[in-house]
Design a protein around this motif. Structure first.
Motif, PDB file in Angstrom:
ATOM      1  N   TRP A 146     -60.579 -42.804  70.433  1.00  9.00           N
ATOM      2  CA  TRP A 146     -60.243 -43.927  71.297  1.00  9.00           C
ATOM      3  C   TRP A 146     -61.014 -43.832  72.627  1.00  9.00           C
ATOM      4  O   TRP A 146     -62.218 -43.741  72.643  1.00  9.00           O
ATOM      5  CB  TRP A 146     -58.719 -43.992  71.512  1.00  9.00           C
ATOM      6  CG  TRP A 146     -57.980 -44.399  70.278  1.00  9.00           C
ATOM      7  CD1 TRP A 146     -57.403 -43.582  69.358  1.00  9.00           C
ATOM      8  CD2 TRP A 146     -57.767 -45.739  69.793  1.00  9.00           C
ATOM      9  NE1 TRP A 146     -56.836 -44.306  68.340  1.00  9.00           N
ATOM     10  CE2 TRP A 146     -57.038 -45.637  68.585  1.00  9.00           C
ATOM     11  CE3 TRP A 146     -58.097 -47.007  70.275  1.00  9.00           C
ATOM     12  CZ2 TRP A 146     -56.650 -46.756  67.844  1.00  9.00           C
ATOM     13  CZ3 TRP A 146     -57.705 -48.117  69.541  1.00  9.00           C
ATOM     14  CH2 TRP A 146     -56.994 -47.985  68.337  1.00  9.00           C
ATOM     15  N   SER A 226     -52.386 -39.397  74.200  1.00  5.01           N
ATOM     16  CA  SER A 226     -51.569 -40.603  74.041  1.00  5.01           C
ATOM     17  C   SER A 226     -50.595 -40.725  75.205  1.00  5.01           C
ATOM     18  O   SER A 226     -50.131 -39.730  75.764  1.00  5.01           O
ATOM     19  CB  SER A 226     -50.798 -40.556  72.728  1.00  5.01           C
ATOM     20  OG  SER A 226     -51.656 -40.712  71.627  1.00  5.01           O
ATOM     21  N   LYS A 255     -51.325 -43.238  66.501  1.00  2.00           N
ATOM     22  CA  LYS A 255     -52.558 -43.734  67.116  1.00  2.00           C
ATOM     23  C   LYS A 255     -53.772 -43.328  66.285  1.00  2.00           C
ATOM     24  O   LYS A 255     -54.718 -44.115  66.124  1.00  2.00           O
ATOM     25  CB  LYS A 255     -52.689 -43.190  68.542  1.00  2.00           C
ATOM     26  CG  LYS A 255     -53.798 -43.854  69.339  1.00  2.00           C
ATOM     27  CD  LYS A 255     -53.654 -43.598  70.822  1.00  2.00           C
ATOM     28  CE  LYS A 255     -54.691 -44.410  71.609  1.00  2.00           C
ATOM     29  NZ  LYS A 255     -54.501 -44.281  73.055  1.00  2.00           N
ATOM     30  N   ASN A 258     -53.732 -45.564  63.246  1.00  2.00           N
ATOM     31  CA  ASN A 258     -54.210 -46.909  63.568  1.00  2.00           C
ATOM     32  C   ASN A 258     -55.724 -46.962  63.587  1.00  2.00           C
ATOM     33  O   ASN A 258     -56.336 -47.924  63.101  1.00  2.00           O
ATOM     34  CB  ASN A 258     -53.646 -47.346  64.927  1.00  2.00           C
ATOM     35  CG  ASN A 258     -54.035 -48.750  65.303  1.00  2.00           C
ATOM     36  OD1 ASN A 258     -55.146 -49.003  65.757  1.00  2.00           O
ATOM     37  ND2 ASN A 258     -53.122 -49.675  65.129  1.00  2.00           N
TER      38      ASN A 258
END
Length: 341
Positions: A146, A226, A255, A258
């Motif tokens: 991310w 996170s 996460k 995802n």
């Protein structure tokens, strides 16, 4: 209204991609023998008032000055590499399960039989090859990092198959793989994808993967675990709470999951430069919460339930991409019961 035939009011599927939480460590790119667990630290900061103000305050200089003079005091969690560390190490495991043709709960035998027939037909034709390639690409490109992926000079992903007797390893340079499409053909991606596809296509087999990612982000740079959802904002002393496991900064398994299932390029608006969000996570309504938009709506007949009701009862979908999407939602898992009234 009459009760429908072939309707499952109780219908649920277990997820078939099961990631662990991702633990975060600090190390050096050139010497990774030792990796130090990253801790969370509290930081108290004095911010400025920057939110949109009422018109009565905006248009009155005295009131505006009085407002911006107020201290915006915050206590937040942060995590960063050490002064001699330039590389973030993220470590997690991923279990890939078979048995997608078997719902974990289904209260209609006729529906269960037609559903199994449709899934077995898909597996015999497609063998999960397209979905496996996309899941593998998201491992190879380190999408699961991310925000930590942005501005990283080098990113290496190491994948180890841990199944006894089937040990194998793959190493990927994540900077060589796009996060915008899945068109690149790569021998190592194909090799790992075959293992994932085999597990997904099986009735009760599984694949256990260990994934270790190194991202060179720079000495002493901040990293991004996170963020916890704070339900009682205003009551707690911290305005940002980060996630940790056993005292180690970490990323939620949700996460990571995802990121791995961000493979939907089959929704209608994909490719439209004005409205497309690029690949989106597999969701029944194509929900992208940070944009506040659902890209697959029942009105347009592009949502999961529109396709699934036909697919599971033996009707042929117009596009193979719609079948891929339906199967990807089933791999995601969920509760999909339909009212029998």
């Amino acid at each position: 209204m009459a009760i429908k035939e072939n309707t499952a009011s109780v219908l649920a599927f277990e997820k078939k991609l099961v990631p662990s939480d991702g633990r975060m460590y600090g190390t050096k790119w050139e010497d990774r023998k030792s990796a130090i667990p990253l801790k969370l630290q509290e930081k108290s900061v004095r911010g400025t008032i920057s939110n949109r103000l009422k018109s009565s305050i905006q248009n009155d200089p005295a009131k505006l000055n009085a407002e911006v003079e107020k201290p915006n005091l915050q206590t937040v969690d942060v995590s960063a590499l050490g002064t001699e560390e330039d590389t973030l190490k993220l470590h997690f495991t991923l279990k890939v399960l078979g048995g997608v043709e078997n719902p974990s709960a289904c209260n209609n035998a006729a529906f269960n039989q037609s559903y199994k027939t449709a899934v077995k037909d898909y597996i015999s034709r497609e063998k999960f090859s397209e979905l496996a390639k996309r899941y593998t690409t998201n491992i190879a490109n380190a999408r699961f990092l991310w925000r930590n992926r942005v501005g990283a000079e080098n990113i290496e992903v190491q994948v180890n198959a841990l199944n006894k007797g089937s040990e194998q390893s793959w190493v990927f340079d994540a900077t060589k793989f796009s996060t915008r499409n899945f068109d690149l053909n790569d021998a190592k991606v194909s090799s790992l994808a075959e293992h994932i596809a085999y597990a997904l296509s099986s009735e009760n087999d599984f694949l256990m993967l260990e994934i270790i990612c190194y991202a060179k982000v720079g000495k002493a740079q901040e990293v991004y675990p996170s963020e916890e959802l704070v339900l009682d904002k205003g009551k707690g002393k911290k305005s940002k709470v980060l996630y940790s496991v056993d005292g180690i900064a970490a990323m939620h398994s949700q996460k990571i999951g995802n990121a791995l299932r961000t493979i939907d390029t089959w929704y209608p608006e994909f490719g439209d430069p004005a409205t497309s969000a690029g690949p989106i996570a597999i969701e029944p309504y194509g929900a992208v919460t940070n944009l506040g938009k659902a890209y697959r709506t029942p009105r347009d007949k592009q949502d999961f339930y529109t396709f699934f009701d036909k697919f599971a009862r033996g009707e042929k979908l117009e596009r193979i991409e719609d079948e891929h999407y339906v199967m990807a939602v089933l791999v995601r898992g969920g509760v999909f019961g339909e009212s029998d009234k």
